[in-house]
Design a protein around this motif. Structure first.
Motif, mmCIF file in Angstrom:
data_model
loop_
_atom_site.group_PDB
_atom_site.id
_atom_site.type_symbol
_atom_site.label_atom_id
_atom_site.label_comp_id
_atom_site.label_asym_id
_atom_site.label_seq_id
_atom_site.Cartn_x
_atom_site.Cartn_y
_atom_site.Cartn_z
ATOM 1 N N UNK A 167 0.829 -1.211 0.000
ATOM 2 C CA UNK A 167 0.000 0.000 0.000
ATOM 3 C C UNK A 167 0.863 1.260 0.000
ATOM 4 N N UNK A 168 0.425 2.252 -0.751
ATOM 5 C CA UNK A 168 1.074 3.568 -0.756
ATOM 6 C C UNK A 168 0.141 4.496 -0.001
ATOM 7 N N UNK A 169 0.636 5.036 1.118
ATOM 8 C CA UNK A 169 -0.201 5.857 1.994
ATOM 9 C C UNK A 169 0.125 7.332 1.848
ATOM 10 N N UNK A 170 -0.857 8.160 2.121
ATOM 11 C CA UNK A 170 -0.659 9.603 2.121
ATOM 12 C C UNK A 170 0.219 9.991 3.313
ATOM 13 N N UNK A 171 1.148 10.891 3.081
ATOM 14 C CA UNK A 171 2.030 11.338 4.164
ATOM 15 C C UNK A 171 1.416 12.480 4.962
ATOM 16 N N UNK A 172 0.335 13.055 4.439
ATOM 17 C CA UNK A 172 -0.343 14.152 5.140
ATOM 18 C C UNK A 172 -1.780 14.260 4.650
ATOM 19 N N UNK A 173 -2.573 15.035 5.369
ATOM 20 C CA UNK A 173 -3.956 15.275 4.962
ATOM 21 C C UNK A 173 -3.979 16.261 3.802
ATOM 22 N N UNK A 174 -4.975 16.127 2.937
ATOM 23 C CA UNK A 174 -5.107 17.052 1.821
ATOM 24 C C UNK A 174 -6.174 16.587 0.848
#
Length: 70
Positions: free
Chosen positions: A40-47
């Motif tokens: 899985x490739x996860x978001x490093x921050x909200x956006x």
């Protein structure tokens, strides 16, 4: 703008997010397949997702831009 990049070479197995979607830090954006493993490739921050630069079946190298967040 924040660019989410690939941490390894592999094939795009699944794209879970879509343009315009709000995401949180740690949320899975897409899944890569490498050596018969799904990563899985996860978001490093909200956006908000403003661009998805890959499609299912695309081969990516380490460091390639996968998703752009705003």
């Amino acid at each position: 703008m924040k660019e989410i990049t690939s941490s390894m070479a592999g094939t795009v197995f699944n794209v879970i997010t879509e343009v315009g979607q709000s995401v949180t830090a740690g949320q899975t954006l897409l899944v890569l397949e490498s050596m018969k493993m799904e990563i899985p490739v996860e978001s490093t921050e909200a956006g908000e997702v403003v661009e998805i630069k890959v499609n299912i079946g695309d081969f990516v190298n380490e460091g390639d831009i996968l998703v752009v967040l705003k």
